[in-house]
Scaffold this motif. Structure first.
Motif, short mmCIF file in Angstrom:
data_model
loop_
_atom_site.label_atom_id
_atom_site.label_comp_id
_atom_site.label_asym_id
_atom_site.label_seq_id
_atom_site.Cartn_x
_atom_site.Cartn_y
_atom_site.Cartn_z
N GLU A 186 0.85 -1.21 0.00
CA GLU A 186 0.00 0.00 0.00
C GLU A 186 0.87 1.24 0.00
OE1 GLU A 186 -3.60 -0.41 2.76
OE2 GLU A 186 -2.17 -1.87 3.58
N LEU A 187 1.94 1.19 0.79
CA LEU A 187 2.83 2.34 0.91
C LEU A 187 3.41 2.70 -0.45
CD1 LEU A 187 4.25 4.23 2.99
CD2 LEU A 187 6.14 2.60 2.98
N TYR A 188 3.96 1.66 -1.12
CA TYR A 188 4.57 1.90 -2.44
C TYR A 188 3.52 2.46 -3.39
CZ TYR A 188 8.44 -0.96 -0.69
OH TYR A 188 9.47 -1.45 0.03
N ALA A 189 2.33 1.85 -3.41
CA ALA A 189 1.27 2.29 -4.33
C ALA A 189 0.98 3.77 -4.13
CB ALA A 189 0.00 1.47 -4.08
N ALA A 190 0.79 4.15 -2.87
CA ALA A 190 0.47 5.55 -2.57
C ALA A 190 1.59 6.45 -3.04
CB ALA A 190 0.23 5.69 -1.07
N ALA A 191 2.81 6.01 -2.80
CA ALA A 191 3.97 6.83 -3.17
C ALA A 191 3.96 7.05 -4.67
CB ALA A 191 5.25 6.13 -2.72
N ARG A 192 3.76 5.94 -5.42
CA ARG A 192 3.78 6.07 -6.90
C ARG A 192 2.71 7.07 -7.34
NH1 ARG A 192 4.48 0.60 -6.86
NH2 ARG A 192 6.58 -0.13 -7.41
N VAL A 244 10.95 2.87 -6.10
CA VAL A 244 9.63 3.50 -5.97
C VAL A 244 9.78 5.01 -6.02
CG1 VAL A 244 7.71 3.93 -4.42
CG2 VAL A 244 8.60 1.61 -4.71
N LEU A 245 10.78 5.54 -5.31
CA LEU A 245 10.96 7.00 -5.28
C LEU A 245 11.82 7.48 -6.44
CD1 LEU A 245 11.56 7.51 -1.45
CD2 LEU A 245 9.43 7.74 -2.75
N ILE A 260 9.48 2.90 15.12
CA ILE A 260 9.25 1.72 15.98
C ILE A 260 8.66 0.56 15.18
CG2 ILE A 260 7.99 0.86 17.98
CD1 ILE A 260 8.13 3.75 19.09
N ASP A 261 7.47 0.75 14.64
CA ASP A 261 6.89 -0.40 13.93
C ASP A 261 5.97 -0.01 12.79
OD1 ASP A 261 4.90 0.70 15.33
OD2 ASP A 261 4.16 -1.16 16.24
N ALA A 262 5.87 1.28 12.46
CA ALA A 262 4.89 1.68 11.45
C ALA A 262 5.56 2.18 10.18
CB ALA A 262 4.00 2.77 12.01
N LEU A 263 4.83 2.09 9.05
CA LEU A 263 5.32 2.58 7.77
C LEU A 263 4.62 3.89 7.45
CD1 LEU A 263 5.05 -0.85 5.93
CD2 LEU A 263 7.10 0.17 6.94
N TRP A 264 5.39 4.92 7.22
CA TRP A 264 4.78 6.22 6.95
C TRP A 264 5.22 6.75 5.61
CZ3 TRP A 264 1.51 9.43 9.99
CH2 TRP A 264 1.15 8.88 11.23
N LEU A 265 4.35 7.61 5.08
CA LEU A 265 4.66 8.32 3.84
C LEU A 265 4.59 9.81 4.16
CD1 LEU A 265 3.26 7.76 0.30
CD2 LEU A 265 2.90 9.96 1.42
N SER A 266 5.53 10.58 3.65
CA SER A 266 5.45 12.02 3.87
C SER A 266 5.60 12.73 2.54
CB SER A 266 6.57 12.47 4.82
OG SER A 266 7.78 12.52 4.11
N VAL A 267 4.89 13.83 2.37
CA VAL A 267 5.02 14.63 1.15
C VAL A 267 4.93 16.11 1.54
CG1 VAL A 267 2.57 14.40 0.71
CG2 VAL A 267 4.10 15.09 -1.14
#
Lengths: 976, 176, 466
Positions: free
Chosen positions: B16-22, B46-47, B140-147
């Protein structure tokens, strides 16, 4: 101008030892000199206007400084620099003065180097027959005593101080009291002395007090030698060996290469004939304890001291000196071989008897020399220069009896410490305290000074005028090098005081006396005598004296047979002599040439005897002799005679400074007047505990390594080529630096054939290079600082070992392993090939020492130069850095002497002709030679080309600049 | 410069993270970044990140070190103060190897460490994303996306991300 | 020692003993592995107190030395180096495992390194700090230590770059610096994790500062990973060079027993040997008290045991070769030194060395011994002792009887020698306790990464297992 009230100068005699104007140069001396003031910072010398508390404290400080400095004044009376001294005097320029030092009565001519009026180095006087330019450990170390902070000061009667003038007044009052009975109750106890001046003064005292009696005492007196010559010649004569003439030498317990007297000359003559070839001499030694003479011998016969007589008699019989008598045992193989050799060398052989041996042995020696036609050839007889009166321990017993009988009111003692050196069982101290006026002249507080009612501080020989004679009679004048550092007087002044001339001063006495001898032209001669240090033409003439064989035989027959059982053999010590040097740190820290023990004496015995008694090194034992016991620690000496225990005298001092007190054990407490040297019936019982000895060498075999090489003359003929692989260039990837273009290429050669291991070089180096003394604990830890050491190896059977000595200092490798490992370039090479140590760059990683295969580097583990007394500072050689803690140091080839010579050469506009390192200069055997290898004519380059030359650890490719010459021994084929 | 806002979105899985990033990058957001407690295997592609310049820095640092070492040993021992030390040559190349190597490594390591920090813009302990408390799980344990977007766009982008299935979305403004 | 290590690890990968026990979530891992920072374990204070007291001992020893001089030690001529250099070499040797584990095993993709590398790196750092102390205080005039660096001086002199001691200065300082950078670089993400998991403002600020602002950005990870990898690649030859250079101190000299070409590899092997022993000594109790059993498993310990076996064999080979060459060369001095080691006054220490370094590790041929925690602990202690005695034998016995028997001597340490040595042990423990108290002792980030890789591997099939 007013002077500071220090040192009691104002109270000093108008004489040799009086306050003198300072002069900085001869010109200034002529002009009439300035005062000390100019020498010091302003205010230090000027007296305070008014004494506020503040400048009172300043004064204290100043006087502390002046305590040393005010004394650095040459004597007022004109003293003449030795010939080598440069013209004109500059501060920083060293002067060399000829003087003399008497030990056990015999004077040795010396040249003392003086910086700004501070004597800093003692060297031998080449012009003097007993020195020939060499100097022994004792002469060298005497300088340390001059600066000893514990020296006595001033004069006390029953504990209360006397000014000099008062003292003189008191003494003349005392003397006057003795006029009544012609001095019957006045006695002198003097050290035997050959000084013509003192003899003259004694005559004058005798003239005033016809009944006065002079006793002589020296712990090491050679009474039996005198007795022996009385037997042989009917009169007292000195036998003076001429080793330069002798091809075959038999020493009957004569340690002629050591000790005071003539050993320096004898060593020189002996060593000169140790090079392989036709002229090479052969030495047989029969002795109980291993001595350096025994170590140098080609054949050594170990036997109890009391057995030497039997051996001597056997040889005498074989050479026909005395008729063999029916009762004699069959001569041994050794005796035969020796006798044959002596006979082969008629007129070129020599028999010597040691002072420890009884009269009979001396008599036999005289008889043998006569029979062999040696008399007049290899040995000459001269009238004795010492007083003929006996001077052994028995003298003290007689004197004590008189004292007990109340026959002595005044006893003047100038002999060294008789209370300590008195024979066992005689409480001389008690006797002394019974004498109403016991006047003791002493340099330091000691056992005797505690018991004497008058104690007068004695000046050091370098502080006062005098004269003396060497064994051959040659007179040497004793010039003072400095004004007394402490208020003190001399034997001359003391004797003179008894003829009411104490205030005249030694200089005047000396001048007048010699004027009487030389007549009007003294003034012409005086300066030359002082310059050369000798009075020419004063040697005793040789006298012809027929030997009375029958008397000799009678004496031999009368001599007691050796008793069975353990025998005590008393011996003078190689360091403290009879104990007088017990307070001398240099000598205490000097390793004994044989045992390598420092700061101690030990009861030495043979491996077999130790085994039999179940003893090991350091084991404490109690020695019982004639009902008296002393506790000592034993040391096993290979080559020592069985059933004999050598007890070195002079230790176990009860009253001494921190240096000498309680060091070792006191053998005098066992020494009986009747048997001062060898005494049978010694009982040895193991005591509890062991003693920790501090030795400079712990391992005495060479592990089969080619280190100190020696060959017999026969082997040498066959295998001289073997040395080829021990020298020369070795393959290296590092292109060797080429020194041939340099003016100088310094190098050294050490001839093991000549070296006797006497260790004079060690003390000379210590003196020249400001090397600190570290004390017993540090020595035991392996931190001795001496730059040159004398390695001593044993080879062969422990009973009959080969002994070889090898002096080792920095060998100045051209490819020095120490250099490339130093991270800070603190040790690097000079363009003349010196391996230089840069003290102020050294950070003390000690890597250089680890990488030095010769282990000649020394590290300042502590601030060994911690607290120096003002006088001790005066001792320092200003040309040599005083090293601080944490810095590595080592032999520099006396670089300061090289530089001094370079400066002089530049001034003279020439090249350096010759430089002598301190060790070379001291060496009586000429075993050490230093010089320029680029000068083909120099002795060192000749020796480097010698067939016997080899490099120590040559295979390492370090290319040392110090080469060794293999020792060649000359054994008798008959004894092979 | 104009103020910007940071839109942050947490995702449950890497996909999901990669998809959102793309999606965001196609929408023209260049400043998309991913935050995770451990390095993500496919984040670079991806980036679309270009090769890192750290290796180049390391090389330069190393060369500098070697040059320094060689010149230092040569100049001090052979030029400035040449002296006969145990009969050894003045310029012993084998003996120069150790120091040359060590200095090479040292300077190279410095180049890497400080080079990297430089590229990160570190130290920078106050970053707007830290204003969002939830974002702390990123380490700690989560995957985040920032823009990084203009403030006016922030709400719209946040809305997109919410619709794309982000577990939670937050906006952190930065005063320009 | 790398090829054997990989070999060991390969066979290892086939075995089933897990690298992580169970399937914890990142959160669980995070809580478990950082727990020791938030809740200090019981006994920490006591241990810390002891270590602190011991450090006082070190302080005393050093002060006395500086005040009075090297004479306070047992050193003498001929044994001019003793405890000072023995301890230096011993500590520096111990300091090798860390970089080796983190760098070399990283390059060889040894996954089992992950949970112990942080630990080992810290140990390296602290050990090298102890080691660095000795070259400084063993100087006769330590206040001039800066002369060992090229600094312009009034004398105009420069350091002598031909001297192995100078090489040492550069090697050790480089090693210390690079190890620190490597360690810190790896620490940054975990510090960030600490920051974000911190329970108080103070902690958050403190860790925030040290984390330098890390926010797990993929753009950062890109540089971070390559940088970390290159640093590892640099550290690998570095770690080999350092002990080689230390061995040059001896090999370059001409002293029998020192002058040996085998020294560099033999020293490096010994270093790794002792390093792993020390990691083991510290790890076994630590994993118990800090509850790391989940990530520091028997498999890790077993692998370390294997490395110790291999390096132990190399060291034994070194001993063998030394003696063989001493005999084969026919050099009397060389031969003597080695016979003196076995027959001389220090033979007891020599045989202790043989027992600890040659006999003890042989037990690791057996799996039982490799997996028995108690035995591992004892063995690791013995190896530490053994490697210390090895340095004693090399330095003291070679020095005390060299070329000229006349200058042979003996060495005995003084109370100052002992207090400085034990002092460094305590100072080392002190630093280590601080590390365990305030810094993640296990590389949390890498463990998480590893967990994910393993998870993928299980999903993606066997071939990815390594």
């Amino acid at each position: 101008m007013k002077t500071l009230p220090i040192l009691g100068q104002s109270r000093q005699p108008e004489g040799a030892c009086s306050e003198r104007p300072l002069w900085r140069s001869l010109e200034e001396l002529e002009r009439g000199a300035s005062r000390a003031g100019g020498e010091f910072p302003p205010g230090a010398a000027e007296p305070p206007a008014e004494l506020s508390r503040r400048n009172f404290v300043q004064l204290l400080g100043a006087s502390a400084a002046l305590a040393g400095l005010a004394a650095c004044q040459p004597p007022r009376d004109k003293i003449i620099p030795q010939v080598r001294s440069p013209r004109g005097g500059l501060p920083g320029q060293a002067y060399h003065y000829a003087t003399a030092l008497a030990l056990d009565g015999y004077a040795t001519g010396l040249v003392v180097t003086s910086h700004e009026g501070r004597p800093t180095k003692v060297e031998g006087n080449p012009a003097h027959p007993a020195s020939l330019g060499a100097s022994g450990a004792f002469e060298q170390a005497a300088l340390l005593d001059l600066y000893d902070p514990l020296r006595l000061e001033g004069f006390r009667r029953r504990g209360q101080a006397l000014a000099w003038r008062t003292l003189l007044a008191e003494i003349s009052k005392l003397a006057a009291a003795h006029d009544a009975d012609g001095g019957a109750r006045l006695r002198f106890l003097l050290a035997p002395d050959a000084s013509p001046l003192q003899a003259d003064l004694r005559r004058r005292v005798q003239a005033r007090f016809p009944a006065v009696r002079f006793h002589f005492f020296a712990p090491l007196a050679e009474d039996s030698a005198r007795e022996g010559s009385r037997i042989a010649f009917g009169r007292v004569l000195d036998a003076r060996p001429r080793l330069d003439q002798a091809a075959a030498i038999l020493s009957l317990d004569a340690d002629f290469l050591a000790g005071p007297g003539e050993s320096l000359r004898l060593t020189r003559d002996f060593a000169r004939r140790r090079e392989p070839g036709a002229s090479m001499n052969r030495l047989y030694v029969a002795e109980p304890s291993l001595t350096i003479t025994g170590g140098a011998a080609d054949h050594r016969f170990r036997m109890k001291g009391s057995e030497v007589l039997g051996f001597a008699r056997a040889v005498a019989g074989l050479v026909g000196a005395v008729p063999a008598s029916p009762g004699d045992p069959a001569p041994t193989r050794q005796a035969k071989a020796v006798a044959d050799d002596l006979l082969r060398n008629r007129g070129r052989s020599l028999v010597l008897a040691g002072p420890r041996q009884p009269a009979a042995v001396h008599a036999l020696a005289h008889a043998m020399n006569a029979a062999l036609g040696n008399a007049g050839a290899t040995v000459v007889y001269t009238a004795p220069v010492l007083p003929e009166a006996p001077a052994g321990p028995a003298v003290l017993e007689a004197l004590a009896r008189d004292v007990e009988a109340g026959q002595v009111d005044t006893l003047v003692v100038t002999a060294w410490n008789p209370v300590y050196a008195a024979p066992a069982g005689l409480d001389l101290g008690a006797a002394l305290s019974k004498v109403p006026n016991a006047i003791y002249l002493a340099a330091r507080e000691d056992e005797t000074s505690r018991r004497a009612s008058w104690v007068l501080a004695a000046s050091h020989p370098f502080e006062c005028w005098g004269d003396g004679r060497s064994r051959d009679g040659t007179v040497a004048l004793q010039q003072p090098l400095t004004a007394p550092l402490r208020e003190s007087t001399s034997a001359v002044d003391l004797l003179a005081a008894f003829v009411d001339q104490g205030d005249k001063g030694a200089y005047q006495h000396l001048k007048t006396f010699w004027k009487g001898r030389a007549g009007a032209d003294l003034d012409l001669l005086w300066d030359r005598w002082l310059q050369q240090g000798v009075v020419p033409g004063t040697a005793e003439p040789a006298v012809q004296a027929p030997v009375r064989a029958d008397a000799v035989l009678a004496a031999v027959r009368a001599a007691p047979a050796p008793a069975p059982g353990l025998e005590a053999a008393f011996a003078p010590d190689s360091r403290v002599l009879d104990g007088r040097f017990a307070g001398n740190a240099w000598l205490q820290e000097l390793a004994d040439p044989v045992t390598k023990i420092t700061w101690d004496n030990a009861a030495c015995l043979s491996p077999a005897t130790a085994k039999r008694l179940g003893l090991e090194n350091g084991r404490r034992v109690s020695l019982a002799l004639r009902g008296r016991t002393v506790e000592a620690a034993v040391w096993i000496v290979p080559g020592h005679a069985d059933d004999s225990v050598t007890l070195p005298l002079g230790y176990g001092r009860a009253v001494e400074g921190p240096i000498g007190r309680g060091v070792g054990f006191d053998a005098y407490r066992l020494r009986h007047a009747a048997a001062p040297w060898f005494d049978a019936g010694l009982a040895l019982a193991p005591a509890t505990g062991t003693h920790a000895f501090a030795t400079t060498q712990g391992h005495f075999t060479m592990e089969g390594r080619p280190l100190a090489l020696d060959f017999t003359a026969a082997e040498w003929k066959r295998s001289a080529h073997e040395l080829e692989e021990q020298r020369g260039t070795s393959d290296t990837i590092q292109e060797p630096v080429d020194y041939s273009k340099q003016d100088y290429k310094w190098g050294m050669a050490i001839d093991l054939s000549r070296c006797t291991g006497c260790s004079a070089c060690v003390v000379a180096c210590q003196e020249e290079n400001n090397i600190p003394v570290v004390g017993k604990e540090q020595v035991a830890k392996g931190r001795i600082m001496q730059w040159i050491r004398v390695d001593r190896y044993f080879a062969g059977k422990p009973e009959e070992p080969e002994v070889i000595s090898q002096p080792v200092a920095c060998v100045h490798c051209e490819a020095a392993p120490c250099e490339y490992v130093c991270p800070v370039n603190a040790t690097v090479h000079s363009d003349e090939g010196l391996n230089e140590m840069v003290y102020n760059r050294c950070v003390g990683t000690r890597y250089c020492s680890n990488n030095c295969p010769y282990k000649v580097r020394r590290f300042n583990f502590f601030e060994y130069r911690g607290r120096l007394a003002p006088t001790e500072k005066m001792l320092m050689n200003p040309d040599v850095t005083v090293r601080s803690r944490g810095v590595m140091e080592k032999c520099t080839y006396c670089v300061q002497r090289i530089e001094r010579a370079r400066i002089d050469a530049r001034v003279a506009g020439g090249k350096i002709e010759s430089v002598q390192s301190a060790c070379q200069q001291a060496c009586p055997a000429e075993a050490i030679v230093f010089g320029n290898l680029n000068d083909p004519k120099s002795r060192v380059s000749r020796l480097h080309g010698d067939a016997r030359r080899y490099d120590l650890l040559h295979e390492l490719g370090t290319r040392p600049r110090t080469a060794y010459l293999a020792r060649i021994k000359n054994p008798n084929p008959d004894l092979a | 410069m104009s103020a910007t806002s940071w839109v942050l979105a947490e995702y449950r899985s890497e996909e999901e993270l990669y998809a959102a990033a793309r999606r965001l990058r196609m929408a023209g957001h260049a400043s998309v970044d991913l935050h995770s407690p451990y390095p993500l295997t496919r984040s670079d592609e991806v980036l679309g990140l270009s090769r890192s310049r750290v290796p180049l820095l390391a090389l330069l640092g190393g060369l500098a070190g070697v040059a320094t070492a060689l010149s230092m040993q040569w100049w001090t021992n052979a030029v400035d103060y040449p002296i006969n030390v145990g009969n050894r040559t003045l310029v012993p190349y084998p003996a120069m190897v150790p120091i040359t190597f060590e200095l090479g490594v040292l300077l190279s390591a410095f180049a890497i460490f400080f080079g990297a920090l430089g590229l990160f813009g570190f130290p920078r302990t106050h970053h707007p994303v830290f204003e969002v408390e939830g974002f702390r799980t990123a380490s700690i344990d989560a995957l985040w996306l920032s823009v990084e977007v203009k403030p006016e766009e922030a709400e719209r982008v946040a809305e997109d991300l919410r619709r794309s299935g982000a577990a939670q979305v937050a906006v952190a403004p930065e005063a320009g | 020692m790398t090829p054997p290590a990989t070999a060991a690890a390969r066979t290892d990968a086939l075995e089933q003993a897990p690298l992580i026990v169970g399937t914890p979530t990142d959160r669980v891992l995070n809580d478990e592995l950082l727990d020791h920072v938030w809740n200090p374990k019981r006994g920490w204070k006591i241990l810390f107190g002891i270590a602190l007291a011991g450090t006082g001992l070190l302080l005393t020893g050093v002060t006395v030395t500086l005040a009075r001089g090297i004479g306070m030690w047992g050193n003498n001529i001929p044994v001019a180096w003793a405890y000072d250099i023995i301890n230096f070499v011993w500590w520096i040797g111990i300091g090798h495992a860390g970089t080796l584990i983190s760098a070399i095993l990283l390059l060889f993709q040894q996954k089992w390194r992950t949970s112990i590398n942080r630990f080992a790196e810290a140990m390296t750092l602290f050990a090298v700090m102890q080691a660095g102390l000795f070259p400084l205080i063993h100087l006769g005039r330590p206040w001039f230590a800066f002369w060992l660096f090229p600094s312009p001086a009034t004398l105009g002199l420069w350091p002598n770059f031909k001297s192995p001691l100078i090489w040492d200065v550069f090697a050790v300082s480089t090693y210390l610096t690079v190890s620190f950078l490597f360690w810190y670089l790896g620490l940054i993400p975990d510090l960030a994790a600490l920051r974000d998991a911190s329970r108080s403002k103070a902690q958050r600020i403190a860790y925030g500062i040290f984390a330098l602002g890390w926010r797990g950005s993929a753009r950062h990870y890109q540089h971070y990973r390559i940088g970390y990898l290159i640093l590892a690649a640099l550290s690998t030859p570095l770690v080999l060079s350092v002990h080689s250079i230390v061995s040059f101190d001896f090999a370059v000299s001409q002293l029998p027993g020192w002058h040996t070409t085998i020294f560099p590899p033999y020293f490096v092997a010994g270093a790794v040997f002792s390093g792993f022993a020390m990691v083991m000594t510290l790890m076994i109790p630590a994993r118990k008290f800090l509850g790391f059993e989940r990530v520091v498993t028997e498999r890790h310990l077993e692998n370390m045991a294997k490395v110790m076996l291999v390096t132990g064999l190399m060291v034994s080979y070194g001993y063998l070769m030394e003696h063989f060459i001493a005999w084969y060369s026919g050099n009397a001095y060389e031969a003597f030194v080695f016979s003196n080691r076995a027959n001389g006054p220090y033979r007891a220490i020599y045989f202790a060395m043989l027992f600890c370094n040659v006999v003890v590790p042989q037990a690791f041929w057996w799996r039982k011994a490799r997996t028995n925690i108690a035995w591992l602990f004892i063995a690791s202690l013995l190896v530490n002792v053994g490697m210390w005695t090895e340095r004693f034998i090399i330095i003291v016995t070679s020095l005390h009887r060299d070329y000229l028997p006349s200058s042979w001597g003996m060495y005995a340490p003084t109370w100052v020698d002992w207090s400085i040595f034990t002092g460094t042990l305590c100072f080392f423990s002190l630093l280590f306790l601080l590390f365990l108290r305030f810094v993640p002792a296990v590389a949390v980030t890498e463990v998480k990464e590893l967990r994910h890789e393993l998870a993928h591997a299980h999903a993606g099939g066997k071939e990815a297992a390594h």
